[in-house]
Design a protein around this motif. Sequence first.
Motif, PDB file in Angstrom:
ATOM      1  N   LYS A  34       0.797  -1.238   0.000  1.00  0.00           N
ATOM      2  CA  LYS A  34       0.000   0.000   0.000  1.00  0.00           C
ATOM      3  C   LYS A  34       0.823   1.278   0.000  1.00  0.00           C
ATOM      4  O   LYS A  34       0.626   2.141  -0.829  1.00  0.00           O
ATOM      5  CB  LYS A  34      -0.859   0.126   1.268  1.00  0.00           C
ATOM      6  N   ARG A  90      -0.189   4.274  14.664  1.00  0.00           N
ATOM      7  CA  ARG A  90       1.139   3.955  15.209  1.00  0.00           C
ATOM      8  C   ARG A  90       1.598   5.030  16.191  1.00  0.00           C
ATOM      9  O   ARG A  90       2.195   4.736  17.228  1.00  0.00           O
ATOM     10  CB  ARG A  90       2.148   3.800  14.064  1.00  0.00           C
ATOM     11  N   ASP A 124      -9.595   1.138   6.380  1.00  0.00           N
ATOM     12  CA  ASP A 124     -11.010   1.513   6.328  1.00  0.00           C
ATOM     13  C   ASP A 124     -11.225   2.760   5.472  1.00  0.00           C
ATOM     14  O   ASP A 124     -12.190   3.479   5.665  1.00  0.00           O
ATOM     15  CB  ASP A 124     -11.524   1.779   7.753  1.00  0.00           C
ATOM     16  N   ARG A 166       8.108  -7.707   4.439  1.00  0.00           N
ATOM     17  CA  ARG A 166       8.337  -7.066   5.743  1.00  0.00           C
ATOM     18  C   ARG A 166       9.668  -7.510   6.356  1.00  0.00           C
ATOM     19  O   ARG A 166      10.413  -6.727   6.916  1.00  0.00           O
ATOM     20  CB  ARG A 166       7.217  -7.426   6.727  1.00  0.00           C
ATOM     21  N   ASP A 191      -7.409  -7.140  12.995  1.00  0.00           N
ATOM     22  CA  ASP A 191      -7.968  -6.060  12.168  1.00  0.00           C
ATOM     23  C   ASP A 191      -9.269  -6.476  11.485  1.00  0.00           C
ATOM     24  O   ASP A 191     -10.188  -5.674  11.339  1.00  0.00           O
ATOM     25  CB  ASP A 191      -6.958  -5.619  11.095  1.00  0.00           C
TER      26      ASP A 191
HETATM   27  O1  CDP Z   1       2.091  -0.767   6.985  1.00  0.00           O
HETATM   28  P1  CDP Z   1       1.243  -1.775   7.675  1.00  0.00           P
HETATM   29  O2  CDP Z   1       0.181  -2.294   6.772  1.00  0.00           O
HETATM   30  O3  CDP Z   1       1.996  -2.780   8.432  1.00  0.00           O
HETATM   31  O4  CDP Z   1       0.466  -1.061   8.800  1.00  0.00           O
HETATM   32  P2  CDP Z   1      -0.191   0.349   8.833  1.00  0.00           P
HETATM   33  O5  CDP Z   1      -0.934   0.683   7.586  1.00  0.00           O
HETATM   34  O6  CDP Z   1       0.841   1.301   9.307  1.00  0.00           O
HETATM   35  O7  CDP Z   1      -1.280   0.116   9.978  1.00  0.00           O
HETATM   36  C1  CDP Z   1      -0.919  -0.321  11.257  1.00  0.00           C
HETATM   37  C2  CDP Z   1      -2.160  -0.802  11.976  1.00  0.00           C
HETATM   38  O8  CDP Z   1      -3.036   0.295  12.206  1.00  0.00           O
HETATM   39  C3  CDP Z   1      -3.010  -1.835  11.252  1.00  0.00           C
HETATM   40  O9  CDP Z   1      -2.586  -3.164  11.497  1.00  0.00           O
HETATM   41  C4  CDP Z   1      -4.390  -1.576  11.846  1.00  0.00           C
HETATM   42  O10 CDP Z   1      -4.534  -2.223  13.094  1.00  0.00           O
HETATM   43  C5  CDP Z   1      -4.390  -0.089  12.107  1.00  0.00           C
HETATM   44  N1  CDP Z   1      -5.050   0.697  11.051  1.00  0.00           N
HETATM   45  C6  CDP Z   1      -6.413   0.774  11.068  1.00  0.00           C
HETATM   46  O11 CDP Z   1      -7.057   0.149  11.883  1.00  0.00           O
HETATM   47  N2  CDP Z   1      -7.063   1.585  10.173  1.00  0.00           N
HETATM   48  C7  CDP Z   1      -6.380   2.271   9.256  1.00  0.00           C
HETATM   49  N3  CDP Z   1      -7.038   3.063   8.408  1.00  0.00           N
HETATM   50  C8  CDP Z   1      -4.982   2.167   9.196  1.00  0.00           C
HETATM   51  C9  CDP Z   1      -4.335   1.355  10.107  1.00  0.00           C
END
Ligand code: CDP
Length: 223
Positions: free
Chosen positions: A16, A39, A126, A152, A179
């Motif tokens: 992403k 985070r 979301d 990762r 999630d």
């Molecule tokens: O980069 P990665 O996909 O590891 O994680 P991230 O996009 O930085 O998101 C970290 C965590 O935040 C996710 O595992 C979700 O628990 C939460 N998150 C969420 O609930 N809703 C979002 N719009 C973005 C992140």
Amino acid sequence: MKNLIVAIDGPAGSGKSTIAKLLAKKYDLTYIDTGAMYRMITLYLLENNIDINDLKEVERVLNTVNLDMQGDKFYLDNVDVSTKIREKRINDNVSKVASIKIVRSNLVDLQRKISNNKDVILDGRDVGTVIFPNAQVKIFLIASPEERARRRYNEFLEKKTEITYDEVLKSIKERDHIDSTRDESPFVKADDAIELDSTNLTIEEVINFISKEIEKAKWTTHD
Ligand code: CDP
């Protein structure tokens, strides 16, 4: 004239943020990394030993803490936390924090506010379902858990973090589970999102695919 909103939702390691950053540059969009906000709140709670079950205290934090994003840099109360928010301890706790209702409503408000009156691309879990159900482009970017863990793991190796591939895979699967099963805006594909599996695609192939969707949408916004 409507603003363009591009929503990229997907699990950890689906690509992403890499894709969203490149598309932001290509189409002159503001990139908003919604996960970074979860985070930052997680980092604050951990560093200040705040019990996440103490909702009064969590609410106080949400109302007082200052989150700021400038390009690739993230500031928590004016301190650069860009590196810290990617640490393993944050990965291990962020999904629990992101399942708290008041955390979500507060951050969704902020995400809408900073997107206001701009052409934006957001990545998260979301974006197409809750933050912007009317986004003109909605992509649900997926990849196999093994491929996501491999990506990762390589990132951790570059940062010289001591971790094994199996630990990364386990943590990714745990986060996927929390999630997608939480009560508050679970991570699911929006009905009208386009699913794209990047397991066997290059970054360029993913960019080309989404670029076509953005170009179609641009006709209905600015032209
Ligand atoms: O980069 P990665 O996909 O590891 O994680 P991230 O996009 O930085 O998101 C970290 C965590 O935040 C996710 O595992 C979700 O628990 C939460 N998150 C969420 O609930 N809703 C979002 N719009 C973005 C992140």
